[in-house]
Design a protein around this motif. Structure first.
Motif, short mmCIF file in Angstrom:
data_model
loop_
_atom_site.label_atom_id
_atom_site.label_comp_id
_atom_site.label_asym_id
_atom_site.label_seq_id
_atom_site.Cartn_x
_atom_site.Cartn_y
_atom_site.Cartn_z
N MET A 117 1.03 -1.21 -0.09
CA MET A 117 -0.10 0.00 -0.09
C MET A 117 0.82 1.36 -0.04
SD MET A 117 -2.64 1.32 3.11
CE MET A 117 -3.48 -0.23 2.84
N THR A 118 0.52 2.23 -0.88
CA THR A 118 1.24 3.55 -0.79
C THR A 118 0.60 4.32 0.42
OG1 THR A 118 -0.43 4.63 -2.07
CG2 THR A 118 1.47 3.50 -3.12
N LEU A 119 1.43 5.52 0.90
CA LEU A 119 1.19 6.33 1.86
C LEU A 119 0.11 6.80 1.61
CD1 LEU A 119 1.62 7.93 4.61
CD2 LEU A 119 3.09 9.40 3.34
N GLY A 120 -0.09 7.30 0.15
CA GLY A 120 -1.39 8.06 -0.42
C GLY A 120 -2.69 7.26 -0.09
N GLU A 121 -2.47 5.96 -0.34
CA GLU A 121 -3.65 5.17 -0.27
C GLU A 121 -4.16 4.87 1.27
OE1 GLU A 121 -3.10 2.21 -4.00
OE2 GLU A 121 -2.00 1.81 -1.84
N GLY A 122 -3.26 4.63 2.20
CA GLY A 122 -3.49 4.85 3.68
C GLY A 122 -3.80 5.85 4.21
N ILE A 123 -3.72 7.24 3.64
CA ILE A 123 -4.24 8.59 3.83
C ILE A 123 -5.79 8.62 3.53
CG2 ILE A 123 -4.29 10.93 3.45
CD1 ILE A 123 -1.22 10.81 3.37
N GLN A 124 -5.80 8.12 2.37
CA GLN A 124 -7.38 7.90 1.74
C GLN A 124 -8.31 7.17 2.55
OE1 GLN A 124 -6.34 6.89 -2.19
NE2 GLN A 124 -6.79 8.93 -3.18
N PHE A 163 -1.14 14.11 12.17
CA PHE A 163 -1.89 13.50 11.47
C PHE A 163 -1.56 12.36 10.87
CE2 PHE A 163 -3.36 12.98 6.84
CZ PHE A 163 -4.74 12.79 7.13
N LEU A 164 -0.31 12.43 10.45
CA LEU A 164 0.32 11.26 9.50
C LEU A 164 0.46 10.11 10.75
CD1 LEU A 164 1.11 11.20 6.75
CD2 LEU A 164 3.59 11.73 7.31
N SER A 165 0.95 10.46 11.87
CA SER A 165 1.09 9.39 12.92
C SER A 165 -0.25 8.77 13.15
CB SER A 165 1.45 9.96 14.34
OG SER A 165 1.74 8.87 15.19
N GLN A 166 -1.42 9.43 13.08
CA GLN A 166 -2.63 8.84 13.18
C GLN A 166 -2.87 7.96 12.07
OE1 GLN A 166 -5.93 11.56 14.90
NE2 GLN A 166 -4.37 13.08 14.71
N VAL A 167 -2.55 8.23 10.93
CA VAL A 167 -2.89 7.27 9.74
C VAL A 167 -2.01 6.13 9.69
CG1 VAL A 167 -2.26 7.35 7.40
CG2 VAL A 167 -3.27 9.17 8.14
N TYR A 168 -0.64 6.30 10.29
CA TYR A 168 0.24 5.04 10.61
C TYR A 168 -0.41 4.09 11.56
CZ TYR A 168 4.20 5.77 7.41
OH TYR A 168 4.90 6.14 6.28
N PRO A 210 5.13 14.10 -2.65
CA PRO A 210 5.88 13.18 -3.34
C PRO A 210 5.88 11.95 -2.47
CG PRO A 210 7.00 15.19 -3.54
CD PRO A 210 6.22 15.57 -2.72
N LEU A 211 5.96 11.85 -0.99
CA LEU A 211 6.07 10.91 -0.33
C LEU A 211 4.59 9.98 -0.57
CD1 LEU A 211 7.80 11.88 3.04
CD2 LEU A 211 8.75 10.55 0.98
N ALA A 212 3.58 10.57 -0.86
CA ALA A 212 2.25 9.69 -1.10
C ALA A 212 2.30 8.76 -1.94
CB ALA A 212 1.18 10.93 -1.16
N ALA A 213 3.31 8.71 -3.06
CA ALA A 213 3.35 7.61 -3.76
C ALA A 213 4.36 6.48 -3.44
CB ALA A 213 3.88 8.51 -5.21
N ARG A 214 4.99 6.76 -2.17
CA ARG A 214 5.74 5.72 -1.93
C ARG A 214 5.21 4.48 -1.30
NH1 ARG A 214 10.77 7.92 -0.40
NH2 ARG A 214 11.08 5.72 0.42
N PRO A 215 5.90 3.38 -1.06
CA PRO A 215 5.18 2.22 -0.11
C PRO A 215 5.18 2.78 1.23
CG PRO A 215 6.59 1.35 -1.72
CD PRO A 215 6.74 2.85 -1.79
N ILE A 216 3.94 2.80 1.94
CA ILE A 216 3.98 3.09 3.26
C ILE A 216 4.94 2.59 4.20
CG2 ILE A 216 2.03 1.28 3.95
CD1 ILE A 216 0.67 3.80 5.40
N GLY A 217 5.28 1.52 4.03
CA GLY A 217 5.98 0.88 5.27
C GLY A 217 7.67 1.03 4.97
N LEU A 223 -9.34 16.98 6.71
CA LEU A 223 -9.48 16.90 5.29
C LEU A 223 -8.33 17.73 4.63
CD1 LEU A 223 -13.13 16.31 4.47
CD2 LEU A 223 -11.21 14.64 4.15
N SER A 224 -8.13 18.72 5.05
CA SER A 224 -7.31 19.94 4.48
C SER A 224 -5.62 19.19 4.45
CB SER A 224 -7.43 21.16 5.08
OG SER A 224 -6.57 22.16 4.45
N LEU A 225 -5.71 18.62 5.85
CA LEU A 225 -4.23 18.10 5.94
C LEU A 225 -3.95 16.75 5.05
CD1 LEU A 225 -3.74 18.02 9.90
CD2 LEU A 225 -2.37 19.12 8.07
N ALA A 226 -5.04 16.15 4.74
CA ALA A 226 -5.09 14.81 4.05
C ALA A 226 -4.68 15.32 2.62
CB ALA A 226 -6.34 14.31 4.04
N LYS A 227 -5.37 16.32 1.94
CA LYS A 227 -5.09 16.69 0.74
C LYS A 227 -3.77 17.36 0.72
CE LYS A 227 -9.90 17.84 -0.25
NZ LYS A 227 -10.77 19.12 -0.59
#
Length: 198
Positions: free
Chosen positions: A62-69, A133-138, A96-103, A86-90
């Motif tokens: 999964m990419t970071l972007g997919e995890g955020i979504q 926000f990102l920590s909560q996503v992880y 660029p990191l959103a396209a990378r594998p999340i792990g 939602l503004s933070l998510a966007k």
């Protein structure tokens, strides 16, 4: 069914236990009796649910972007500050990191993000909100999506220090001038509210 009955080539009966948990590879094992098959299945299934048994391939599934979504679709709508989140998510989805594998994203890469944001004049408090926000996503990806191989890198990121809280207080002279202003313009309701607030 996780336990299936099979007849071996020698004519003996065997029981095959198969464990299928989403995001984990399917595993199976054959036993001579049903009790052993059930015990094995229960042990593997329990380990996977508790995160003690995981597949390292989850890191790149999964990419970071997919995890955020996924997080924004499930968790964000339930929050009072959903609009701000939602503004933070966007904002992160355009990174660029959103396209990378999340792990596979390392802490130092988020450190570079922090340095760039601060150098660009963004306040420390805003950067801290982005990291939170990102920590909560992880954590959501690990606990709710059961991707236990994914480690939260934000815990090892150097956090900027937020600005010191304001300690400014109204002086007696300023208080007297404000009351004088209210009395001069005859707004006794505003004067009463001011006194009550003080």
């Amino acid at each position: 069914m996780p336990i299936s009955k099979r007849k071996l080539k020698n004519g003996a009966m065997a029981y095959q236990a198969t464990e299928r948990t989403p995001l984990f590879p399917t595993v199976s094992k054959t036993f001579g009796n049903k009790k052993e098959a059930r015990e094995w299945f229960a042990a593997i299934h329990g380990q996977r649910r508790r995160g003690l048994n995981y597949d390292p391939r989850q890191n790149s599934s999964m990419t970071l972007g997919e995890g955020i979504q996924k997080y924004a679709a499930v968790r964000t709508p339930k929050k009072n500050g959903a609009r701000q989140e939602l503004s933070l998510a966007k904002r992160w989805l355009s990174h660029p990191l959103a396209a990378r594998p999340i792990g596979e994203i390392l802490p130092f890469e988020f450190d570079e993000h922090v340095t760039a944001r601060l150098a660009g004049g963004i306040s420390a408090s805003t950067v801290l909100k982005e990291l939170s926000f990102l920590s909560q996503v992880y954590n959501f990806v690990r606990r709710k999506l059961r991707m236990f191989a994914v480690i939260n890198p934000i815990t090892d990121v150097d956090k900027p220090c937020a600005a010191s809280p304001r300690t400014r207080r109204l002086t007696k002279d300023e208080e007297a001038k404000l009351l004088e202003f209210f009395e001069e313009y005859g707004n006794r309701y505003l004067a009463a509210a001011f006194v009550f607030a003080i």
